[in-house]
Design an enzyme around this catalytic site. Sequence first.
Site, short mmCIF file in Angstrom:
data_model
loop_
_atom_site.label_atom_id
_atom_site.label_comp_id
_atom_site.label_asym_id
_atom_site.label_seq_id
_atom_site.Cartn_x
_atom_site.Cartn_y
_atom_site.Cartn_z
N ASP A 45 -100.88 -26.38 -6.68
CA ASP A 45 -99.43 -26.60 -6.77
C ASP A 45 -98.64 -25.29 -6.84
O ASP A 45 -97.54 -25.25 -7.38
CB ASP A 45 -99.07 -27.46 -8.00
CG ASP A 45 -99.91 -28.72 -8.09
OD1 ASP A 45 -99.90 -29.50 -7.12
OD2 ASP A 45 -100.57 -28.93 -9.12
N HIS A 73 -98.79 -30.92 -0.56
CA HIS A 73 -97.83 -29.86 -0.26
C HIS A 73 -96.48 -30.50 0.01
O HIS A 73 -96.40 -31.51 0.70
CB HIS A 73 -98.22 -29.08 1.01
CG HIS A 73 -99.50 -28.33 0.90
ND1 HIS A 73 -99.89 -27.67 -0.23
CD2 HIS A 73 -100.48 -28.11 1.82
CE1 HIS A 73 -101.05 -27.09 -0.01
NE2 HIS A 73 -101.44 -27.35 1.22
N THR A 74 -95.44 -29.90 -0.52
CA THR A 74 -94.08 -30.30 -0.16
C THR A 74 -93.43 -29.14 0.59
O THR A 74 -93.44 -28.01 0.11
CB THR A 74 -93.25 -30.64 -1.41
OG1 THR A 74 -93.88 -31.73 -2.10
CG2 THR A 74 -91.84 -31.07 -1.03
#
Length: 459
Positions: A45, A73-74
Amino acid sequence: MSFSWSAKDHKSYTNPPSNPTQGLKRPRNDTGNKVTVVLGAQWGDEGKGKVVDLLATESDLVCRCQGGNNAGHTVVVEGKEYDFHLLPSGIINPKSICVIGNGVVIHLPGLFEEAENNEKKGLKGWEKRLIVSDRAHLVFDFHQVVDGIQETQRQATEGKIIGTTKKGIGPTYASKASRIGLRVCDLLGDFKEFSTKFKNLVEQYQSMYSSLTVDTESQLKKLKEYGERLRPMVRDGVYYMYEALHGPPKKILVEGANAALLDIDFGTYPFVTSSNCTVGGACTGLGIPPLNIGEVYGVSKAYTTRVGIGAFPTEQLNATGELLQTRGHEVGVTTGRKRRCGWLDLVILRYAHMINGFTAIALTKLDILDVLDEIKVGMAYKINGKRIPHFPADMELLHKVEVEYETFPGWKSDTSAARKWNNLPQKAQNYIRFVESHIGVPIKWVGVGKSRECMIQMF
């Protein structure tokens, strides 16, 4: 493709010349294109997707080498948030080809659902730009059920859990290591043979878990449909990567999932994932030689977070930890669980560097620290008052370490609008330079927000 040298070019040594190298043609020292690898340096993260997104804009090939849809994943592009779990996040770049390597474990329903969800947000043409290795192992629905059963059993027998995402990753890698797993090439081969192997695999798991029920015929019907959807995307991954490495000049990017402290060998075992998330996983998970590894970028937050249980020496179970969690919106993309938060730990970063050989670091989420009066950095671990020079393998020992901190004054100003190094407050610059000097790796990017525009490039 033509080769410059082959075994036929060797001369016989039956009557060796006085000069052994005389008249011999040697292989050309041409290793081909270099691969850039992006890896997590903490417990995941860290913002790897953002770094990959930044690099993918200029990459011809973006590859995943390990893990499955347990990763998250963003990526924010033009105000839109895209969530990726299995697809390489470079798929956003319409000029990039994306590769899912042999080291990845693929849950086909999850893959197509993820693609369709991102299509609704504006992702276009992904199916024409995705390559899937025929050697990748498959995650089945029953693997996910078994993942949950195993977690329940651990809770009942040991009173503790691993904190798995229940995406079936561990059971699938276990099937792979036990040589009973099924791969993409099996699914796309003789389906009758695949069906027999699938049923045998189900029976093996049912013999271990009596509560496991599987509608095999229904599952096989769905798998056949998914297989046909997948077929146009499947290639021999080893040959494909070799051609990419030794063909015309290309920028090739490998997007690591998870992180160093979650690595099956080097992480905080047993509270780890089931694959190699360190640099070696890029080679084994794609079939590329170490000689082709170029830049290795480590990604770290300006503080530390962790999802699930396990030792966390710099964790702050206080108002500071709550502030970091709230300001940083620290919730897992895959699990939805709140992340535990604490101070930046340089012991962890140095350890990750030992394993990966980082050539540069991306330090993300600096802006989350903007409101703090003082900021601490974990410098070393002590046991019984004595510094230890290494990161402990024994988790009981790691739970007992005392952290030695360095304290910095907070900069108490908004950094989110900064786009250049000189825009950052002097105290923030001091913090970054201190971290850089004590890891021994240059910091190439500093992140002060969600989008790619919020990444300050240092060099």
